[in-house]
Design an enzyme around this catalytic site. Structure first.
Site, PDB file in Angstrom:
ATOM      1  N   HIS A   1       1.459   2.702   5.769  1.00 14.68           N
ATOM      2  CA  HIS A   1       1.592   1.427   5.473  1.00 14.68           C
ATOM      3  C   HIS A   1       2.940   0.735   6.063  1.00 14.68           C
ATOM      4  O   HIS A   1       3.160  -0.166   6.418  1.00 14.68           O
ATOM      5  CB  HIS A   1       1.811   1.233   3.850  1.00 14.68           C
TER       6      HIS A   1
ATOM      7  N   LYS B   1      -9.183   0.600 -11.655  1.00 11.42           N
ATOM      8  CA  LYS B   1      -8.538   2.149 -11.208  1.00 11.42           C
ATOM      9  C   LYS B   1      -7.571   2.461 -12.136  1.00 11.42           C
ATOM     10  O   LYS B   1      -6.859   1.677 -12.545  1.00 11.42           O
ATOM     11  CB  LYS B   1      -8.175   2.159  -9.819  1.00 11.42           C
TER      12      LYS B   1
ATOM     13  N   ARG C   1      -7.259   2.739  10.548  1.00 17.64           N
ATOM     14  CA  ARG C   1      -6.971   4.088  10.739  1.00 17.64           C
ATOM     15  C   ARG C   1      -7.899   4.752  11.724  1.00 17.64           C
ATOM     16  O   ARG C   1      -7.587   5.294  12.689  1.00 17.64           O
ATOM     17  CB  ARG C   1      -6.681   4.951   9.325  1.00 17.64           C
TER      18      ARG C   1
ATOM     19  N   SER D   1      -3.037   7.311   0.953  1.00 21.26           N
ATOM     20  CA  SER D   1      -2.324   7.683  -0.460  1.00 21.26           C
ATOM     21  C   SER D   1      -3.171   8.573  -1.297  1.00 21.26           C
ATOM     22  O   SER D   1      -2.417   9.325  -2.123  1.00 21.26           O
ATOM     23  CB  SER D   1      -2.168   6.362  -1.059  1.00 21.26           C
TER      24      SER D   1
HETATM   25  O1  PNS Z   1      -5.035  -0.258  -0.225  1.00 21.51           O
HETATM   26  P1  PNS Z   1      -6.591  -0.538  -0.515  1.00 21.51           P
HETATM   27  O2  PNS Z   1      -6.920   0.253  -1.829  1.00 21.51           O
HETATM   28  O3  PNS Z   1      -7.307  -0.112   0.468  1.00 21.51           O
HETATM   29  O4  PNS Z   1      -6.812  -2.171  -0.650  1.00 21.51           O
HETATM   30  C1  PNS Z   1      -7.859  -2.960  -1.157  1.00 21.51           C
HETATM   31  C2  PNS Z   1      -7.400  -4.287  -1.464  1.00 21.51           C
HETATM   32  C3  PNS Z   1      -6.538  -4.379  -2.349  1.00 21.51           C
HETATM   33  C4  PNS Z   1      -7.152  -5.064  -0.232  1.00 21.51           C
HETATM   34  C5  PNS Z   1      -8.955  -4.985  -1.824  1.00 21.51           C
HETATM   35  O5  PNS Z   1      -9.521  -4.173  -2.927  1.00 21.51           O
HETATM   36  C6  PNS Z   1      -8.728  -6.289  -2.559  1.00 21.51           C
HETATM   37  O6  PNS Z   1      -8.477  -7.290  -1.732  1.00 21.51           O
HETATM   38  N1  PNS Z   1      -8.828  -6.473  -3.955  1.00 21.51           N
HETATM   39  C7  PNS Z   1      -9.002  -7.534  -4.517  1.00 21.51           C
HETATM   40  C8  PNS Z   1     -10.277  -8.250  -4.961  1.00 21.51           C
HETATM   41  C9  PNS Z   1     -10.740  -8.890  -3.599  1.00 21.51           C
HETATM   42  O7  PNS Z   1     -10.586 -10.017  -3.197  1.00 21.51           O
HETATM   43  N2  PNS Z   1     -11.735  -8.205  -2.706  1.00 21.51           N
HETATM   44  C10 PNS Z   1     -11.988  -8.620  -1.750  1.00 21.51           C
HETATM   45  C11 PNS Z   1     -13.358  -9.284  -1.632  1.00 21.51           C
HETATM   46  S1  PNS Z   1     -14.707  -8.242  -1.767  1.00 21.51           S
END
Ligand code: PNS
Length: 160
Positions: free
Chosen positions: A17, A41, A90, A128
């Site tokens: 990150h 979660k 990645r 993570s």
């Molecule tokens: O670090 P991560 O868990 O891969 O991040 C995922 C994240 C936070 C970017 C994604 O889950 C997100 O944007 N969640 C908020 C809800 C949303 O806007 N979802 C995307 C449209 S489907």
């Protein structure tokens, strides 16, 4: 002002990150790292703890701000008066999910563009989830996360 938002769970922040934060901060005037408050979660760290760790590990990058958010990333990006979402890729396995999110976000708000940065090779295997697993079973996580994050993980897991 060119402002981007890097949303994620950051549970916890890893060297992968930080690599994306440093490199994307160079591309914009301001980068907002946005910690998702995810109610579905159960994260290891609270949103406040994740924000604090991110603030500490990015303290020397002047154009980075850390915030938390709930709801849709696209709505939060709009609230921040930003037009760009940053995400790290990645490996090819990340691509399908990331493409789907980027396209969904663009449908939700056609002014939002997602910028993908490929994670530097030396960090490309870190996640993570694996860091938490290694820490849980007492393995050495010093190559995956900064010392202060490693210490807080050990405290959280009752090892300190
Ligand atoms: O670090 P991560 O868990 O891969 O991040 C995922 C994240 C936070 C970017 C994604 O889950 C997100 O944007 N969640 C908020 C809800 C949303 O806007 N979802 C995307 C449209 S489907």
């Amino acid at each position: 002002m060119r402002r981007a938002v890097y949303p994620g769970s950051f549970d916890p922040v890893t060297y992968g990150h930080i690599d994306i934060i440093e490199r994307s901060a160079n591309l914009v005037d301001e980068l907002i790292v946005a910690v998702l408050i995810n109610r579905s979660k159960t994260p290891l760290f609270s949103a406040e703890e994740r924000v604090k760790m991110l603030a500490e590990v990015t303290a020397d990058i002047p154009n980075v701000r850390i915030k938390s958010f709930s709801g849709l990333s696209a709505d939060f990006v709009r609230e921040c008066d930003a037009r760009f979402i940053v995400r790290g890729l990645r490996a090819i396995t990340d691509f399908e999910y990331e493409l789907q999110m980027a396209q969904t976000n663009r449908v939700l708000d056609h002014e939002i563009d997602t910028i993908f940065l490929t994670t530097s090779l030396e960090y490309a295997y870190i996640s993570s989830t694996t860091v938490k697993e290694v820490a849980y079973f007492g393995g050495d996580i010093s190559r995956f996360v900064p010392d202060l994050v490693a210490e807080r993980m050990l405290e959280k897991l009752g090892r300190k």
